[in-house]
Design a protein around this motif. Structure first.
Motif, PDB file in Angstrom:
ATOM      1  N   ASP A 134      10.458 -21.166  30.669  1.00 13.12           N
ATOM      2  CA  ASP A 134      10.674 -20.087  29.702  1.00 13.12           C
ATOM      3  C   ASP A 134       9.867 -20.438  28.455  1.00 13.12           C
ATOM      4  N   VAL A 135       8.728 -19.805  28.294  1.00 16.24           N
ATOM      5  CA  VAL A 135       7.748 -20.224  27.288  1.00 16.24           C
ATOM      6  C   VAL A 135       7.368 -19.069  26.376  1.00 16.24           C
ATOM      7  N   ARG A 136       7.204 -19.367  25.085  1.00 14.09           N
ATOM      8  CA  ARG A 136       6.567 -18.467  24.126  1.00 14.09           C
ATOM      9  C   ARG A 136       5.369 -19.217  23.548  1.00 14.09           C
ATOM     10  N   ALA A 137       4.285 -18.521  23.291  1.00 11.56           N
ATOM     11  CA  ALA A 137       3.108 -19.173  22.722  1.00 11.56           C
ATOM     12  C   ALA A 137       2.294 -18.170  21.931  1.00 11.56           C
ATOM     13  N   TYR A 138       1.624 -18.653  20.888  1.00 10.03           N
ATOM     14  CA  TYR A 138       0.748 -17.772  20.127  1.00 10.03           C
ATOM     15  C   TYR A 138      -0.483 -18.536  19.666  1.00 10.03           C
ATOM     16  N   THR A 139      -1.553 -17.814  19.378  1.00  5.83           N
ATOM     17  CA  THR A 139      -2.765 -18.388  18.803  1.00  5.83           C
ATOM     18  C   THR A 139      -3.247 -17.479  17.681  1.00  5.83           C
ATOM     19  N   ILE A 140      -3.888 -18.093  16.684  1.00  2.15           N
ATOM     20  CA  ILE A 140      -4.539 -17.379  15.598  1.00  2.15           C
ATOM     21  C   ILE A 140      -5.949 -17.945  15.467  1.00  2.15           C
ATOM     22  N   VAL A 154      -9.337 -22.154  15.686  1.00  2.00           N
ATOM     23  CA  VAL A 154      -8.188 -21.621  16.424  1.00  2.00           C
ATOM     24  C   VAL A 154      -6.992 -22.544  16.211  1.00  2.00           C
ATOM     25  N   TYR A 155      -5.840 -21.946  15.922  1.00  2.17           N
ATOM     26  CA  TYR A 155      -4.580 -22.685  15.880  1.00  2.17           C
ATOM     27  C   TYR A 155      -3.622 -22.055  16.873  1.00  2.17           C
ATOM     28  N   GLY A 156      -2.921 -22.871  17.644  1.00  2.00           N
ATOM     29  CA  GLY A 156      -1.976 -22.356  18.623  1.00  2.00           C
ATOM     30  C   GLY A 156      -0.708 -23.179  18.672  1.00  2.00           C
ATOM     31  N   LYS A 157       0.388 -22.538  19.092  1.00  2.00           N
ATOM     32  CA  LYS A 157       1.671 -23.242  19.207  1.00  2.00           C
ATOM     33  C   LYS A 157       2.412 -22.751  20.432  1.00  2.00           C
TER      34      LYS A 157
END
Length: 239
Positions: A134-140, A154-157
């Protein structure tokens, strides 16, 4: 059509299915006599994509739904059916000419059906195992052209919602220099930070898998107590 486009994909799944149902009383259903069985729904998948691109704006939304390929029908406390993985990915960007901003948001999970305990007869010990992932992830990200140079960052979490709590963040910075219209030098540096390295029981786990950044530095399958770095240098020529 007016900047909108869409796509639909379907896969019939595995070609060598044995069309076996789940086990009864821990015994494989014929003709599946091995520990691992498949059925005619194994590996089936479908995907949906919708995008909008017009001028400086881009928005895309994708959905993916896929069945697992096998399940073990004989060992104690094992699966009685195929897992199902579902994921959504939203991406957007806006080109301001001097800089292009982009971002993505991902959510996905895998649901595992119930299990049987062969040592206890036909008892269904867990009708619903629930989410094994069960994963959430984002990048900017941003991209800035400056003459023959182009700079990227790029930053991601990643946020793991399961008991493993294998969260991490990643940062990439890089650039490209155009030697000509068809040849360019490029470089990138990526740093991964395993923010949470423990599960609910306090056992050291580390990040299970790293999502490749937009700079494609290739930091994948990083496990344990690692905070890896990667440096990439190269030259690209278009024929």
């Amino acid at each position: 059509m007016s900047g909108f486009s869409g796509g639909l994909g379907y896969s019939s799944g595995v070609e060598n299915n044995m069309n076996a149902d789940s086990a009864a009383a821990g015994v494989p259903a014929a003709p599946c006599a091995a520990t691992t069985c498949t059925n005619d729904k194994a590996g089936k998948a479908w995907a949906l994509l919708a995008t909008y691109a017009n001028g400086p704006a881009y928005v895309g939304l994708g959905y993916h739904n896929v069945n697992g390929s096998t399940y073990d029908s004989t060992a104690a406390a094992n699966q009685t059916g195929l897992s199902k993985s579902k994921s959504w990915l939203l991406g957007a960007s806006w080109d301001f000419k001097v800089v292009k901003l982009s971002g993505t948001y991902f959510t996905g999970n895998t649901d595992q059906p119930g299990s049987v305990d062969a040592s206890a007869g036909a008892a269904l010990v867990s009708p619903t195992v629930g989410k094994t992932t069960d994963v959430r992830a984002y990048t900017i990200g941003l991209k800035a052209p400056m003459g023959p140079w182009t700079f990227n960052a790029v930053y991601g979490k990643r946020d793991d919602k399961t008991a493993r709590d294998a969260d991490y963040s990643t940062f990439s910075i890089g650039g490209e220099y155009a030697l000509s219209k068809r040849t360019a030098l490029y470089g990138a540096y990526t740093k991964l930070n395993n923010a949470d390295r423990t599960n609910a029981a306090g056992v050291v786990r580390g990040a299970g898998q790293v999502i490749n950044s937009a700079l494609n530095t290739g930091l994948v399958n990083t496990n344990g107590n690692n905070d890896p770095n990667a440096l990439q240098l190269g030259m690209r020529h278009s024929f």
